[in-house]
Design an enzyme around this catalytic site. Structure first.
Site, PDB file in Angstrom:
ATOM      1  N   CYS A  86      12.977 -28.151  64.858  1.00  0.00           N
ATOM      2  CA  CYS A  86      12.851 -27.012  63.942  1.00  0.00           C
ATOM      3  C   CYS A  86      11.720 -26.083  64.416  1.00  0.00           C
ATOM      4  CB  CYS A  86      12.645 -27.507  62.516  1.00  0.00           C
ATOM      5  SG  CYS A  86      12.948 -26.244  61.250  1.00  0.00           S
ATOM      6  N   HIS A 196      16.943 -31.795  61.719  1.00  0.00           N
ATOM      7  CA  HIS A 196      15.838 -32.755  61.670  1.00  0.00           C
ATOM      8  C   HIS A 196      16.333 -34.197  61.834  1.00  0.00           C
ATOM      9  CE1 HIS A 196      12.433 -30.212  60.196  1.00  0.00           C
ATOM     10  NE2 HIS A 196      13.433 -29.421  59.828  1.00  0.00           N
ATOM     11  N   GLU A 198      14.594 -36.777  62.444  1.00  0.00           N
ATOM     12  CA  GLU A 198      13.623 -37.694  61.846  1.00  0.00           C
ATOM     13  C   GLU A 198      13.848 -37.864  60.351  1.00  0.00           C
ATOM     14  OE1 GLU A 198      11.626 -33.768  60.930  1.00  0.00           O
ATOM     15  OE2 GLU A 198      13.156 -34.580  62.279  1.00  0.00           O
TER      16      GLU A 198
END
Length: 230
Positions: A86, A196, A198
């Site tokens: 990002c 994302h 994660e």
């Protein structure tokens, strides 16, 4: 494999990245402040999401000049793994480590939602554990995720297989050219992606599909490390 997650003023996905690394590959990981001038001990560096320096001027434009970015550039040149997520993707394009630019979403709205992607290249160090064409779900959270590259750069990305993730047909949330959600550099050791991974490491988060980004890197690092030792 030793990992680093860079912290800028305004980062807000740094701890998410640390927890994801610990949960998926259980490798040692440090939070590293943006003033650091030595990343030589790290094999894998994450430039996380957030709003570095408040996104003043434009996203990533100030973070690109942080002292630590010289070390990130050195790591990339050395062939170590760099992942920009990002805002991290925005920083990497501003730094010239990846081609193109991230512009305001076509809607001019901040988009925060689960998004379906297609794995466009499963042969990279970051996608080894995916299948070519696999459809995965990864969340997004950005206002400037509209990837743009000129025609020559786009053709080069397409020809070289540098487009790693695309938004699934009809799921492009920002207007990115060629539905691009993530790209690698020509060497293949630097990945930038707007979604994302994660935040997609457990079903409780809505998806486990981001896990393979981290497990892929660990496998490739182990293979490379074993080859060097032998």
């Amino acid at each position: 494999m030793k990992c680093a997650v860079i912290q800028f003023p305004g980062s807000n996905c740094d701890f998410d990245a640390v927890k994801a690394i610990e949960a998926t590959i259980a490798q040692p990981v440090d939070l590293v402040w943006h003033t650091a001038t030595d990343l030589s001990q790290y094999d894998f560096i994450v430039v996380p999401g957030g709003f570095s320096y408040g996104d003043y001027l434009r996203a990533g434009a100030i973070a690109r000049f942080a002292a630590v970015m010289k070390e990130v550039e050195r790591a990339a040149a050395d062939g170590r793994f760099v992942l920009g997520i990002c805002n991290g993707f925005q920083v990497l394009t501003e730094a010239g480590l990846l081609p193109g630019a991230l512009r305001r979403n076509e809607s001019l709205q901040f988009r925060c939602e689960l998004t379906e992607l297609v794995v466009a290249n499963a042969a990279t160090a970051f996608t080894r554990h995916y299948q070519e064409g696999e459809r995965i779900v990864i969340p997004i959270a950005h206002g400037e995720g509209n990837y743009y590259a000129d025609e020559q750069t786009l053709r080069r990305l397409q020809t070289n297989g540098q487009i790693v993730f695309r938004y699934a047909q009809g799921c492009n949330p920002n207007g990115s050219i060629d539905d691009i959600a993530g790209i690698v550099n020509e060497r293949g050791n630097v990945l930038g992606m707007m979604p994302h991974p994660e935040r997609a490491i457990h079903s409780r988060l809505g998806s486990e599909d981001g896990t393979k980004v981290f497990t892929s890197i660990l496998q490739v690092w182990r293979e490379t490390h074993a080859a060097i030792q032998s």
